[in-house]
Design a protein around this motif. Structure first.
Motif, PDB file in Angstrom:
ATOM      1  N   ARG A  11      -7.677  -5.135  -1.449  1.00 42.68           N
ATOM      2  CA  ARG A  11      -6.463  -5.949  -1.308  1.00 42.68           C
ATOM      3  C   ARG A  11      -6.352  -6.977  -2.440  1.00 42.68           C
TER       4      ARG A  11
ATOM      5  N   GLU B 101      -2.909  -4.716  10.002  1.00 32.25           N
ATOM      6  CA  GLU B 101      -3.612  -4.305  11.215  1.00 32.25           C
ATOM      7  C   GLU B 101      -4.810  -3.417  10.912  1.00 32.25           C
ATOM      8  N   LEU B 102      -4.999  -3.041   9.657  1.00 35.58           N
ATOM      9  CA  LEU B 102      -6.120  -2.184   9.284  1.00 35.58           C
ATOM     10  C   LEU B 102      -7.425  -2.953   9.434  1.00 35.58           C
TER      11      LEU B 102
ATOM     12  N   SER C 269      -9.811   0.572  13.584  1.00 37.08           N
ATOM     13  CA  SER C 269      -8.769   1.567  13.290  1.00 37.08           C
ATOM     14  C   SER C 269      -9.229   2.551  12.220  1.00 37.08           C
TER      15      SER C 269
ATOM     16  N   GLU D 240       1.921 -10.464   1.231  1.00 29.81           N
ATOM     17  CA  GLU D 240       2.400  -9.575   2.293  1.00 29.81           C
ATOM     18  C   GLU D 240       2.207  -8.111   1.908  1.00 29.81           C
ATOM     19  N   GLU D 241       2.533  -7.767   0.665  1.00 33.13           N
ATOM     20  CA  GLU D 241       2.421  -6.373   0.217  1.00 33.13           C
ATOM     21  C   GLU D 241       0.966  -5.926   0.055  1.00 33.13           C
TER      22      GLU D 241
ATOM     23  N   SER E 272      -1.997 -11.277   6.324  1.00 29.62           N
ATOM     24  CA  SER E 272      -1.061 -11.688   7.375  1.00 29.62           C
ATOM     25  C   SER E 272      -0.360 -12.999   7.055  1.00 29.62           C
TER      26      SER E 272
ATOM     27  N   ARG F 207      -3.890   2.674   2.956  1.00 31.54           N
ATOM     28  CA  ARG F 207      -3.349   1.808   4.006  1.00 31.54           C
ATOM     29  C   ARG F 207      -3.722   0.333   3.844  1.00 31.54           C
ATOM     30  N   TYR F 208      -4.244  -0.057   2.670  1.00 28.98           N
ATOM     31  CA  TYR F 208      -4.688  -1.440   2.483  1.00 28.98           C
ATOM     32  C   TYR F 208      -3.590  -2.452   2.771  1.00 28.98           C
ATOM     33  N   TRP F 209      -2.326  -2.052   2.612  1.00 31.38           N
ATOM     34  CA  TRP F 209      -1.184  -2.949   2.774  1.00 31.38           C
ATOM     35  C   TRP F 209      -0.915  -3.295   4.239  1.00 31.38           C
ATOM     36  N   ASP F 210      -1.545  -2.562   5.167  1.00 33.16           N
ATOM     37  CA  ASP F 210      -1.330  -2.761   6.597  1.00 33.16           C
ATOM     38  C   ASP F 210      -2.229  -3.886   7.115  1.00 33.16           C
TER      39      ASP F 210
ATOM     40  N   GLY G 186      -1.433  -6.738   2.222  1.00 31.00           N
ATOM     41  CA  GLY G 186      -2.069  -6.586   3.525  1.00 31.00           C
ATOM     42  C   GLY G 186      -2.557  -7.851   4.179  1.00 31.00           C
TER      43      GLY G 186
END
Length: 295
Positions: A238, A201-202, A206, A258-259, A263, A196-199, A261
């Motif tokens: 990341r 919000e991580l 969470s 962006e890909e 912002s 989930r590194y690309w998120d 993670g």
């Protein structure tokens, strides 16, 4: 530390990054070769002894140590490499080529053979890898730019990287082979970050919610076992993913940010510079000088 280590005055001859999808070959050098495995796995045969190496391993090959390398991973093997003499010598510093190409280079200099009694492999703790890569890339940039004082800067960084190599050898192994009580939680955390590194919000909250324990307890376990905070590890993943995408050279830095993670491109650039030591645009520029395949 051996007394002779206080007397060394390294001369860095060559600095390079090698990326290869299929690497196999045999080499012998008249100088020392420091190799950090940035990505991938391989078999190194050093004077007939086989070592399995992976990301985070350092190999230090002393002069005239034959080495055969075979990549064993399905993704590219990336090596951070520099060649150096332990001692500055006016006759040797004019030799720019690596590998033995002249008769004079076949003559062994005893003071250059000090590392023959030291095991040629070390593993860098996760908390030290970021600093190692940052220092190496500064050395690489100095080698390419050759500004005033670059030899002195490379010498100082060489000493720092040798310390990390020796530290990796001397690291206590009391936990080796043992599974700690909290390892299942740590492993679940790592897997979740890798997935989930690309998120953007991580974050710690969470992640701890996903693995089912409090944020404070997870932070403690992670730092205790890996020597690095969850946030720093997430940033590390990341940045590593962004470096792979930059090396592939197919997307803009904004898209890569962006890909990976981040912002914003500004946060990406700031984090990349803090971690790697140079801006992502500079890192991208250096890739044009990377040897992408060695036959």
């Amino acid at each position: 530390m051996e007394p002779w280590m206080n007397t060394i005055t390294p001369f860095v001859r060559s600095v390079k990054i090698l990326k290869s999808f299929s690497l196999a070959g045999e080499w012998m050098d008249y100088d020392h070769v420091f190799t950090y495995i940035e990505q991938g796995e391989a078999e190194f045969f050093l004077d007939g002894v086989k070592y399995y190496v992976k990301e985070g391993d350092i190999l230090l090959m002393h002069p005239y140590m034959s080495h055969i390398i075979r990549s064993t991973s399905t993704f590219p093997l990336i090596q951070y490499i520099f060649h150096f003499d332990l001692y500055y010598d006016e006759q040797r510093v004019v030799w720019k080529e690596t590998g033995i190409t002249m008769e004079q280079q076949k003559i062994r200099v005893e003071k250059e053979m000090q590392f023959t009694s030291i095991a040629p492999i070390a593993h860098v703790h996760l908390s030290d890898r970021i600093d190692l890569k940052k220092r190496f890339l500064i050395m690489y940039k100095e080698f390419l730019d050759r500004n005033t004082g670059y030899l002195l800067i490379m010498k100082s960084i060489c000493l720092e990287l040798l310390v990390l190599f020796l530290k990796g050898q001397a690291e206590p192994k009391k936990k080796e082979g043992k599974v700690t009580k909290g390892w299942a939680i740590i492993e679940s955390t790592i897997n979740h970050i890798n997935e989930r590194y690309w998120d953007p919000e991580l974050d710690n909250a969470s992640i701890s919610k996903h693995v089912g324990i409090s944020t404070n307890h997870l932070s403690y376990l992670f730092k205790e076992e890996l020597g690095i905070t969850i946030h720093k590890y997430l940033t590390h993943i990341r940045i590593e993913q962004s470096k792979i995408k930059i090396i592939e050279g197919k997307k803009s830095l904004t898209a890569i940010a962006e890909e990976s993670g981040f912002s914003s491109i500004h946060l990406f650039s700031r984090s990349f510079k803090a971690t790697v030591g140079i801006m992502p645009s500079m890192f991208a520029a250096t890739q044009s000088k990377v040897i992408t395949k060695l036959q």
